[in-house]
Scaffold this motif. Structure first.
Motif, PDB file in Angstrom:
ATOM      1  N   ARG A 318      38.863  20.286  -4.250  1.00  0.00           N
ATOM      2  CA  ARG A 318      37.714  20.789  -3.502  1.00  0.00           C
ATOM      3  C   ARG A 318      37.480  22.287  -3.727  1.00  0.00           C
ATOM      4  NH1 ARG A 318      37.543  22.983   1.570  1.00  0.00           N
ATOM      5  NH2 ARG A 318      39.762  22.520   1.854  1.00  0.00           N
ATOM      6  N   GLY A 319      36.222  22.636  -3.934  1.00  0.00           N
ATOM      7  CA  GLY A 319      35.795  24.029  -3.875  1.00  0.00           C
ATOM      8  C   GLY A 319      36.076  24.882  -5.086  1.00  0.00           C
ATOM      9  N   THR A 405      34.360  31.006  -5.945  1.00  0.00           N
ATOM     10  CA  THR A 405      35.332  30.098  -5.349  1.00  0.00           C
ATOM     11  C   THR A 405      36.237  30.922  -4.422  1.00  0.00           C
ATOM     12  OG1 THR A 405      36.771  30.375  -7.292  1.00  0.00           O
ATOM     13  CG2 THR A 405      35.453  28.381  -7.204  1.00  0.00           C
ATOM     14  N   PRO A 406      36.880  30.248  -3.461  1.00  0.00           N
ATOM     15  CA  PRO A 406      36.710  28.832  -3.150  1.00  0.00           C
ATOM     16  C   PRO A 406      35.401  28.572  -2.412  1.00  0.00           C
ATOM     17  CG  PRO A 406      38.303  29.832  -1.664  1.00  0.00           C
ATOM     18  CD  PRO A 406      37.941  30.878  -2.666  1.00  0.00           C
ATOM     19  N   ASP A 407      34.762  27.425  -2.700  1.00  0.00           N
ATOM     20  CA  ASP A 407      33.533  26.971  -2.054  1.00  0.00           C
ATOM     21  C   ASP A 407      32.358  27.880  -2.403  1.00  0.00           C
ATOM     22  OD1 ASP A 407      35.049  24.935  -0.741  1.00  0.00           O
ATOM     23  OD2 ASP A 407      35.652  26.395   0.779  1.00  0.00           O
ATOM     24  N   GLU A 445      45.588  30.109  -3.058  1.00  0.00           N
ATOM     25  CA  GLU A 445      45.950  29.294  -1.908  1.00  0.00           C
ATOM     26  C   GLU A 445      45.191  27.968  -1.914  1.00  0.00           C
ATOM     27  OE1 GLU A 445      45.693  31.510   1.724  1.00  0.00           O
ATOM     28  OE2 GLU A 445      47.490  32.701   1.255  1.00  0.00           O
ATOM     29  N   ARG A 446      43.921  27.992  -2.342  1.00  0.00           N
ATOM     30  CA  ARG A 446      43.164  26.747  -2.408  1.00  0.00           C
ATOM     31  C   ARG A 446      43.774  25.798  -3.439  1.00  0.00           C
ATOM     32  NH1 ARG A 446      38.085  24.961  -1.152  1.00  0.00           N
ATOM     33  NH2 ARG A 446      38.511  26.117   0.770  1.00  0.00           N
ATOM     34  N   GLU A 449      46.844  24.329  -1.839  1.00  0.00           N
ATOM     35  CA  GLU A 449      46.483  23.393  -0.768  1.00  0.00           C
ATOM     36  C   GLU A 449      46.074  22.037  -1.333  1.00  0.00           C
ATOM     37  OE1 GLU A 449      43.338  25.328   1.226  1.00  0.00           O
ATOM     38  OE2 GLU A 449      44.594  26.859   2.175  1.00  0.00           O
ATOM     39  N   GLN A 450      45.421  22.060  -2.504  1.00  0.00           N
ATOM     40  CA  GLN A 450      44.917  20.845  -3.120  1.00  0.00           C
ATOM     41  C   GLN A 450      45.932  20.180  -4.052  1.00  0.00           C
ATOM     42  OE1 GLN A 450      41.459  19.504  -2.653  1.00  0.00           O
ATOM     43  NE2 GLN A 450      41.994  20.684  -0.839  1.00  0.00           N
TER      44      GLN A 450
END
Length: 556
Positions: A318-319, A405-407, A445-446, A449-450
């Motif tokens: 994601r993101g 990013t993220p998102d 960190e993203r 997390e993923q």
């Protein structure tokens, strides 16, 4: 006789050429040429987030940079070149006619910015990107097909191919009438060199198609006609004109044609590899592998890593900016993220401070003005280095050019909090450096997390070699060792590695990397006390970001 290869790196401001000996990995010569029209600020309107580049700049600069390269290279070395590959910025597409010619190369469009390459950082397609995201979510929700954004982070960006193409088609009826298709810079320049620009002869590189154009093997290439026509009828037919048979960069796109062999001073018929984005090739020069995150630090940043196809082939992350089989290394999933501004944020602050110098422009020579401006960031860095983490009381966001990013969101903006009468330029500059480090930490960190392994970090790009202040703050904020690559031209070196494989000098990218990849020249280690302080300051960064994000959503 040794075999030589050339890597061509098209950056935001200039093109670079690198000559490498495949037997030793030695970088024999390099050269850089700025784009002449871009250097004059032509066709750009920063206030509107419009950044366009003329295709003639790319052609002229390529010819000039090879001329400079031969002045630096050993005598007779051109005759030993067996391959050449190109990397470029991206997503940087252009409208072409039915013969494959960028419209700006035609007399009637020569001064029309909409007929030129839409540079990666052009954000004029904000509404189009939002429409594409909404359409993909709606299409999937009603069961018409998969969500075509699931493997590119779930959000379509205004920096990417389809948003830019739709924006140009809507804005310019003349371009709309003449446009047969849109082509990424990395694909077009490769086709120019091999004389395969005609759409019937044209193949796309896997990198650009997968990360920016919604290509994915699981749905057989590009989304169907119904999807694009549902967004806007103006897109009807464009996807059908794209060849879904994409190619990885270790393959030869063709042979150097006679015209460009003469113009570049190279042997006719040498191998030309499929092009890719600059940071993806830079990661190859950095020996990217699972668990190693390569951060390319320049005007913006690009974060690249790879993972096994078994681990991430069907698991969306994601993101981020995409996960594509073979976009970095053949047989592995390439994962991309990044920041829309890194060095650009520092340059913005420099230009802000140098405004009085601009008013004196008529009293100063161009050289004198440039020399004064060049002293600003080094002076700020020296003073900022004397400060300790948290001492300024200032928190800043790095979103001066939106958030990649993220998102992805190009609607968010930069913000600074904690300014007081005692806040001086070095304090603000340090807060901006910390902001870019915090933004980079958010990406890492993203990934984690993923479920994307990040065990170590390698950095490349000009900032990594020029700014100890930035690198030490990054080490402290990220709380990890940072290895700095030795090569001054890492992206061009990655292109040269692919050229060596495309030419058949090596049987695989891994074999070429074993000889040609760049060693590490320096390592930055975190200061434990500073890292602890930055953990708290990072929370303040996230809180400010959440506030700005919410305000941007309210303004939609």
């Amino acid at each position: 006789m040794s075999f030589y290869v050339i890597g061509i790196d098209y950056g935001s401001d200039s093109v670079r050429a690198l000559l490498v000996d495949t037997a030793s990995g030695q970088e024999l010569a390099s050269a850089v040429v700025n784009y002449p029209r871009w250097s004059q600020g032509l066709y750009c309107e920063p206030g509107r987030d419009q950044f366009r580049q003329h295709p003639q700049d790319y052609l002229d600069a390529l010819e000039q940079v090879l001329q400079l390269l031969w002045q630096q290279a050993p005598a007779g070395s051109a005759n030993q070149v067996v391959g050449l590959s190109v990397d470029t910025t991206g997503s940087t597409p252009v409208a072409i006619n039915s013969a494959g010619v960028p419209l700006a190369l035609l007399p009637e469009f020569a001064q029309n910015p909409n007929a030129m390459f839409v540079l990666w950082k052009d954000h004029t397609a904000l509404s189009e990107a939002a429409e594409i995201t909404a359409a993909a979510n709606s299409y999937a929700a009603r069961g018409a097909g998969p969500n075509y954004l699931q493997f590119i982070g779930g959000i379509y960006s205004s920096e990417w191919y389809w948003a830019k193409a739709l924006h140009v088609l809507r804005q310019d009826p003349q371009v709309r009438a003449a446009a047969y298709s849109f082509v990424e810079h990395c694909d077009w320049i490769t086709a120019v060199l091999t004389n395969t620009t005609a759409p019937a002869d044209f193949y796309l590189g896997r990198c650009a198609a997968g990360h920016k154009m919604m290509w994915h093997q699981s749905w057989g290439g590009f989304p169907p006609e119904a999807f694009f026509a549902g967004i806007d009828p103006l897109l009807a037919g464009f996807a059908e004109r794209l060849n879904a048979d994409t190619r990885t960069s270790d393959q030869a796109a063709g042979r150097l044609c006679a015209e460009w062999a003469q113009r570049l001073g190279l042997p006719r018929g040498i191998a030309i590899g499929y092009g890719a984005f600059d940071c993806h090739m830079g990661a190859v020069a950095a020996n990217v592998r699972p668990g190693v995150l390569t951060k390319v630090m320049g005007t913006s940043t690009c974060d690249i890593t790879v993972a096994s196809a078994e681990l991430f082939a069907d698991k969306p992350v994601r993101g981020i900016c995409g996960q594509v089989d073979g976009s970095v290394l053949p047989g592995m999933i390439g994962l991309e993220a990044g920041q829309s501004a890194f060095g650009d944020l520092y340059a913005w602050f420099r230009d802000l401070l140098s405004f009085p110098l601009q008013l004196l422009g008529q009293q100063l020579s161009a050289a004198a003005l440039a020399e004064l401006e060049a002293q600003i960031i080094p002076a700020l860095s020296r003073e900022a280095a004397k400060l300790t983490p948290g001492q300024t009381g200032i928190t800043a966001l790095d979103w001066v050019n939106g958030r990649r990013t993220p998102d992805a969101s190009q609607r968010v903006a930069m913000a600074i909090s904690g300014l007081k009468m005692g806040s001086q330029a070095p304090q603000i500059f340090r807060a901006l450096v910390e902001a870019t480090a915090f933004g980079s930490r958010a990406i890492t960190e993203r990934f984690r997390e993923q479920g994307v392994p990040v065990d170590s970090v390698v950095v490349i790009g000009g900032i990594s070699k020029k700014s100890p202040l930035v690198m030490q703050i990054c080490a402290d904020v990220w709380n990890c060792d940072i290895a700095v690559l030795d090569s001054e031209q890492s992206c061009a070196l990655g292109a040269a590695i692919f050229a060596a494989v495309a030419a058949g000098v090596f049987p695989s990218v891994a074999a070429a990397q074993a000889v040609m990849a760049s060693p590490v020249c320096q390592t930055y280690s975190p200061n434990a006390a500073n890292a602890a302080v930055y953990d708290g300051l990072y929370q303040q960064y996230q809180q400010l970001g959440a506030f700005v994000d919410a305000k941007a959503q309210e303004g939609l």
